[in-house]
Scaffold this active site. Sequence first.
Site, PDB file in Angstrom:
ATOM      1  N   SER A 161       0.397  -6.287  -1.043  1.00  0.00           N
ATOM      2  CA  SER A 161      -0.553  -7.402  -1.048  1.00  0.00           C
ATOM      3  C   SER A 161      -1.964  -6.858  -1.056  1.00  0.00           C
ATOM      4  O   SER A 161      -2.210  -5.708  -0.682  1.00  0.00           O
ATOM      5  CB  SER A 161      -0.335  -8.263   0.200  1.00  0.00           C
ATOM      6  N   TYR A 187      -1.016  -6.903   9.701  1.00  0.00           N
ATOM      7  CA  TYR A 187      -0.538  -7.270   8.369  1.00  0.00           C
ATOM      8  C   TYR A 187      -1.022  -6.258   7.331  1.00  0.00           C
ATOM      9  O   TYR A 187      -0.256  -5.809   6.472  1.00  0.00           O
ATOM     10  CB  TYR A 187      -1.032  -8.669   8.004  1.00  0.00           C
TER      11      TYR A 187
END
Length: 325
Positions: A161, A187
């Site tokens: 991502s 994350y």
Amino acid sequence: MAIKDQVPVDSGFPAKTDGANIIADIDLAGKTAIVTGGYSGIGLETVRALAAKGVQVIIPARNIPKAKEALADVEGDVRIEEMDLADIPSVRAFGDKMLEELESLDLLINNAGVMACPEEHIGAGWELQFGTNHLGHFELTRKLMPLLEKTPGCRVIALSSTGHKLSGIRWDDPNFEMEPYEKWQAYGQAKSANALFANALSRRLKDSGGLAFAVHPGGIFTPLQRHLPQEEMIALGWLDENGELSEMAKAGFKTPEQGCSTTLWAAISPKLEGKPGVYCEDCDIAEPTDPEGPMARYRGADPHICEDEAAERLWAMSEEMIGEA
């Protein structure tokens, strides 16, 4: 690989191409794929597109009833098996079953993940996002290596991502034991780990002709955002004050059908031959991040996910962490 290898190849597909169009002219009949997270969001659309082309798709699922409900209208050879990425014994049991039952594995798509969740620890004390998004997939792939190594031209896709820009690997404190937990750094670390994993895996597949790639699918509203309160999504600019999609999100976000397109392009494109371990976005190899550019936060590959030394260091650290389980 290195940051210099991040050179687009002009795939011919726009960023918002539906995934089914990526593989429309590709003969995939008789292939076998495993897709983690294949019953939600872009994983579900990945499965739908592959199954429609005659691929046998196996979906490991933590919640079997939920998976059956989500996949009920998917046509093709779709099979659900029990597995929980956050539970290493479960991952190993699934891997053993696949080794017993499959003759080959053409595609392993490590798609499942969690994002910006409250602090939680799993396994041998691993931070949840690192443990699930990276370590669970790491052990799954290691378990399935005998199948991958005997399948000519196999490909492994690791869903990363643009979140990788938020944090590299926290080498001295990956589980937030010494510093307070911060969900976005956690994350970011997990997404950097996914990209570095593809880098390291590509070398381990080289002798058998396999390839591994990292993929940023784009901004997409899926259940991945389930841990984010509405006010935070408004602050991020994803929603307007009425809770509706903002103009920025409408312009930049993709549908789930479009969100699986880069995954499928990386899974089949001949233009990626000889380019192991690269990071892809918008149906192409991503360019290196332009740190001065207006889209530096949202586009491009940062140098830290393209370092072979870091990839190998992460692989060794992951083996050690898994051993502690």
